[in-house]
Design a protein around this motif. Structure first.
Motif, PDB file in Angstrom:
ATOM      1  N   MET A   1       0.785  -1.098  -0.005  1.00  0.00           N
ATOM      2  CA  MET A   1       0.027   0.080  -0.163  1.00  0.00           C
ATOM      3  C   MET A   1       0.869   1.225   0.092  1.00  0.00           C
ATOM      4  O   MET A   1       1.903   1.213   0.626  1.00  0.00           O
ATOM      5  N   ASN A   2       0.709   2.248  -0.754  1.00  0.00           N
ATOM      6  CA  ASN A   2       1.325   3.492  -0.846  1.00  0.00           C
ATOM      7  C   ASN A   2       0.445   4.448  -0.407  1.00  0.00           C
ATOM      8  O   ASN A   2      -0.397   5.050  -0.557  1.00  0.00           O
ATOM      9  N   LEU A   3       1.208   5.104   0.847  1.00  0.00           N
ATOM     10  CA  LEU A   3       0.525   6.381   1.628  1.00  0.00           C
ATOM     11  C   LEU A   3       0.679   7.676   0.716  1.00  0.00           C
ATOM     12  O   LEU A   3       0.075   8.453   1.157  1.00  0.00           O
ATOM     13  N   ASN A   4       1.235   7.488  -0.392  1.00  0.00           N
ATOM     14  CA  ASN A   4       1.259   8.780  -1.152  1.00  0.00           C
ATOM     15  C   ASN A   4       0.378   8.841  -2.092  1.00  0.00           C
ATOM     16  O   ASN A   4       0.309   9.827  -2.816  1.00  0.00           O
ATOM     17  N   GLU A   5      -0.508   7.862  -1.985  1.00  0.00           N
ATOM     18  CA  GLU A   5      -1.511   8.073  -2.837  1.00  0.00           C
ATOM     19  C   GLU A   5      -2.930   7.746  -2.340  1.00  0.00           C
ATOM     20  O   GLU A   5      -3.011   7.317  -1.125  1.00  0.00           O
ATOM     21  N   PRO A   6      -4.249   8.205  -2.696  1.00  0.00           N
ATOM     22  CA  PRO A   6      -5.379   7.886  -1.961  1.00  0.00           C
ATOM     23  C   PRO A   6      -5.447   6.118  -1.457  1.00  0.00           C
ATOM     24  O   PRO A   6      -5.172   5.619  -2.533  1.00  0.00           O
ATOM     25  N   PHE A   7      -5.707   6.154  -0.288  1.00  0.00           N
ATOM     26  CA  PHE A   7      -5.867   4.714   0.251  1.00  0.00           C
ATOM     27  C   PHE A   7      -7.002   4.500   0.987  1.00  0.00           C
ATOM     28  O   PHE A   7      -7.647   5.348   1.316  1.00  0.00           O
ATOM     29  N   VAL A   8      -7.309   3.190   1.382  1.00  0.00           N
ATOM     30  CA  VAL A   8      -8.347   2.866   2.020  1.00  0.00           C
ATOM     31  C   VAL A   8      -7.844   1.925   3.092  1.00  0.00           C
ATOM     32  O   VAL A   8      -7.201   0.790   2.611  1.00  0.00           O
ATOM     33  N   ILE A   9      -8.014   2.013   4.385  1.00  0.00           N
ATOM     34  CA  ILE A   9      -7.753   0.603   5.206  1.00  0.00           C
ATOM     35  C   ILE A   9      -8.878   0.416   5.800  1.00  0.00           C
ATOM     36  O   ILE A   9      -9.674   1.321   6.446  1.00  0.00           O
ATOM     37  N   THR A  10      -9.237  -1.063   6.023  1.00  0.00           N
ATOM     38  CA  THR A  10     -10.396  -1.396   6.623  1.00  0.00           C
ATOM     39  C   THR A  10      -9.957  -2.048   8.209  1.00  0.00           C
ATOM     40  O   THR A  10      -8.874  -2.747   7.718  1.00  0.00           O
ATOM     41  N   VAL A  11     -10.426  -1.913   9.285  1.00  0.00           N
ATOM     42  CA  VAL A  11     -10.079  -2.602  10.256  1.00  0.00           C
ATOM     43  C   VAL A  11     -11.261  -3.332  10.867  1.00  0.00           C
ATOM     44  O   VAL A  11     -12.314  -2.974  11.577  1.00  0.00           O
ATOM     45  N   SER A  12     -11.349  -4.659  10.530  1.00  0.00           N
ATOM     46  CA  SER A  12     -12.502  -5.395  11.081  1.00  0.00           C
ATOM     47  C   SER A  12     -11.705  -6.063  12.517  1.00  0.00           C
ATOM     48  O   SER A  12     -10.715  -6.074  12.701  1.00  0.00           O
ATOM     49  N   ARG A  13     -12.723  -6.261  13.309  1.00  0.00           N
ATOM     50  CA  ARG A  13     -12.376  -6.789  14.765  1.00  0.00           C
ATOM     51  C   ARG A  13     -13.402  -7.451  15.444  1.00  0.00           C
ATOM     52  O   ARG A  13     -14.572  -7.472  15.078  1.00  0.00           O
ATOM     53  N   GLU A  14     -12.802  -8.113  16.311  1.00  0.00           N
ATOM     54  CA  GLU A  14     -13.838  -8.901  17.194  1.00  0.00           C
ATOM     55  C   GLU A  14     -13.885  -8.255  18.540  1.00  0.00           C
ATOM     56  O   GLU A  14     -13.229  -7.242  18.884  1.00  0.00           O
ATOM     57  N   ILE A  15     -15.365  -8.337  18.856  1.00  0.00           N
ATOM     58  CA  ILE A  15     -15.637  -7.231  20.250  1.00  0.00           C
ATOM     59  C   ILE A  15     -14.918  -7.766  21.191  1.00  0.00           C
ATOM     60  O   ILE A  15     -14.348  -8.929  21.612  1.00  0.00           O
ATOM     61  N   GLY A  16     -14.343  -6.762  21.940  1.00  0.00           N
ATOM     62  CA  GLY A  16     -13.375  -6.835  23.145  1.00  0.00           C
ATOM     63  C   GLY A  16     -11.811  -6.914  22.734  1.00  0.00           C
ATOM     64  O   GLY A  16     -10.976  -6.963  23.429  1.00  0.00           O
ATOM     65  N   SER A  17     -11.690  -7.074  21.537  1.00  0.00           N
ATOM     66  CA  SER A  17     -10.269  -6.861  21.021  1.00  0.00           C
ATOM     67  C   SER A  17      -9.576  -5.440  20.968  1.00  0.00           C
ATOM     68  O   SER A  17      -8.426  -5.267  20.954  1.00  0.00           O
ATOM     69  N   GLY A  18     -10.508  -4.326  21.184  1.00  0.00           N
ATOM     70  CA  GLY A  18      -9.863  -3.125  21.033  1.00  0.00           C
ATOM     71  C   GLY A  18      -9.660  -2.428  19.717  1.00  0.00           C
ATOM     72  O   GLY A  18      -9.216  -1.322  19.437  1.00  0.00           O
ATOM     73  N   GLY A  19     -10.321  -3.279  18.659  1.00  0.00           N
ATOM     74  CA  GLY A  19     -10.047  -3.047  17.354  1.00  0.00           C
ATOM     75  C   GLY A  19     -10.589  -1.638  16.917  1.00  0.00           C
ATOM     76  O   GLY A  19     -10.225  -0.681  16.031  1.00  0.00           O
ATOM     77  N   HIS A  20     -11.682  -1.197  17.627  1.00  0.00           N
ATOM     78  CA  HIS A  20     -12.435  -0.024  17.079  1.00  0.00           C
ATOM     79  C   HIS A  20     -11.575   1.199  17.419  1.00  0.00           C
ATOM     80  O   HIS A  20     -11.381   2.176  16.725  1.00  0.00           O
TER      81      HIS A  20
ATOM     82  N   ASN B   1      -5.692   0.860  -3.691  1.00  0.00           N
ATOM     83  CA  ASN B   1      -4.481   1.037  -3.053  1.00  0.00           C
ATOM     84  C   ASN B   1      -5.374   0.660  -1.554  1.00  0.00           C
ATOM     85  O   ASN B   1      -5.604   1.595  -0.758  1.00  0.00           O
ATOM     86  N   HIS B   2      -5.135  -0.721  -0.811  1.00  0.00           N
ATOM     87  CA  HIS B   2      -5.993  -1.105   0.234  1.00  0.00           C
ATOM     88  C   HIS B   2      -5.248  -1.727   1.253  1.00  0.00           C
ATOM     89  O   HIS B   2      -4.102  -2.297   0.702  1.00  0.00           O
ATOM     90  N   LEU B   3      -5.471  -1.704   2.434  1.00  0.00           N
ATOM     91  CA  LEU B   3      -5.035  -2.541   3.501  1.00  0.00           C
ATOM     92  C   LEU B   3      -6.357  -3.061   4.277  1.00  0.00           C
ATOM     93  O   LEU B   3      -6.958  -2.334   4.772  1.00  0.00           O
TER      94      LEU B   3
END
Length: 213
Positions: free
Chosen positions: A1-20, A133-135
């Motif tokens: 992933m290139n931070l110098n170009e428009p990017f999208v990062i998705t953060v999926s998580r389990e409840i209680g993991s602190g992912g939010h 350009n995703h992660l």
């Protein structure tokens, strides 16, 4: 992933993991927007959006999404964007889960097209899998870690925390399977999977940044 170009990062998580919280911190570190499930649900339910309704709005107003975002909460200058729980009272009840998924699919794609952002939860890992350009990140944790955190955060006894976790896990898995045909626990859906045990949210966000390089 290139931070110098428009990017999208998705953060999926389990409840209680602190992912939010990890997603929020990550967005702050990157100086970009943070969109969580409450915002997406607020947009779809408050405005009773369906795909056809979105298409009409797109035809009428060039900046339809920005205008709706402003109507819910002011857009910050590259920090975070969360929706307060008070907006739940404005939700409309005649929107089905299928309507929500179809509408949020359009909304997430529009958000990603607007520019760089971090998106928490929902089905972002699937909806935006073809973004150039995703992660896609998944935050997990042991049962004991999750139970302890939920007990602390929700002020619950152990039995109640276990029941809540089981209920939410089942609901989220059913939602993902119904609309994407895959499991949220399938590591092949993600570029990076992190276990929260032994790490603070700040450390997890830093690990993601280190992975990006």
């Amino acid at each position: 992933m290139n931070l110098n170009e428009p990017f999208v990062i998705t953060v999926s998580r389990e409840i209680g993991s602190g992912g939010h919280t990890v997603g929020r911190i990550l967005a702050q570190k990157l100086g970009t927007f943070y969109f969580d499930k409450h915002l997406i649900e607020s947009l779809t339910k408050k405005f009773n959006l369906t795909v056809s309704a979105i298409e009409r709005l797109k035809g009428e107003k060039k900046n339809w999404l920005v205008e709706m975002l402003h109507s819910i909460a002011p857009i910050p200058s590259a920090e975070t964007l969360d929706v307060n729980a008070r907006y739940s009272q404005e939700f409309r009840i005649n929107v089905t889960p299928d309507d929500i998924y179809q509408a949020e699919t359009e909304i997430l794609k529009e958000l990603a097209d607007e520019g760089s952002c971090v998106i928490a939860g929902r089905s972002g890992f699937h909806i935006l899998k073809d973004h150039p350009n995703h992660l896609h990140v998944f935050i997990t944790a042991s049962d004991s870690y999750r139970i302890r955190r939920v007990m602390e955060k929700q002020c619950l006894q152990e039995a109640s925390a276990k029941a809540l976790i089981a209920s939410i896990d089942e609901a989220r898995e059913n939602y993902i399977k119904r609309h994407t045909g895959t499991s949220r626990y399938d590591a092949r859906n993600y570029d990076l999977v992190l276990k929260a045990d032994g790490h603070s949210e700040e450390e997890l966000a830093s690990l993601i940044l280190a992975y990006i390089g």
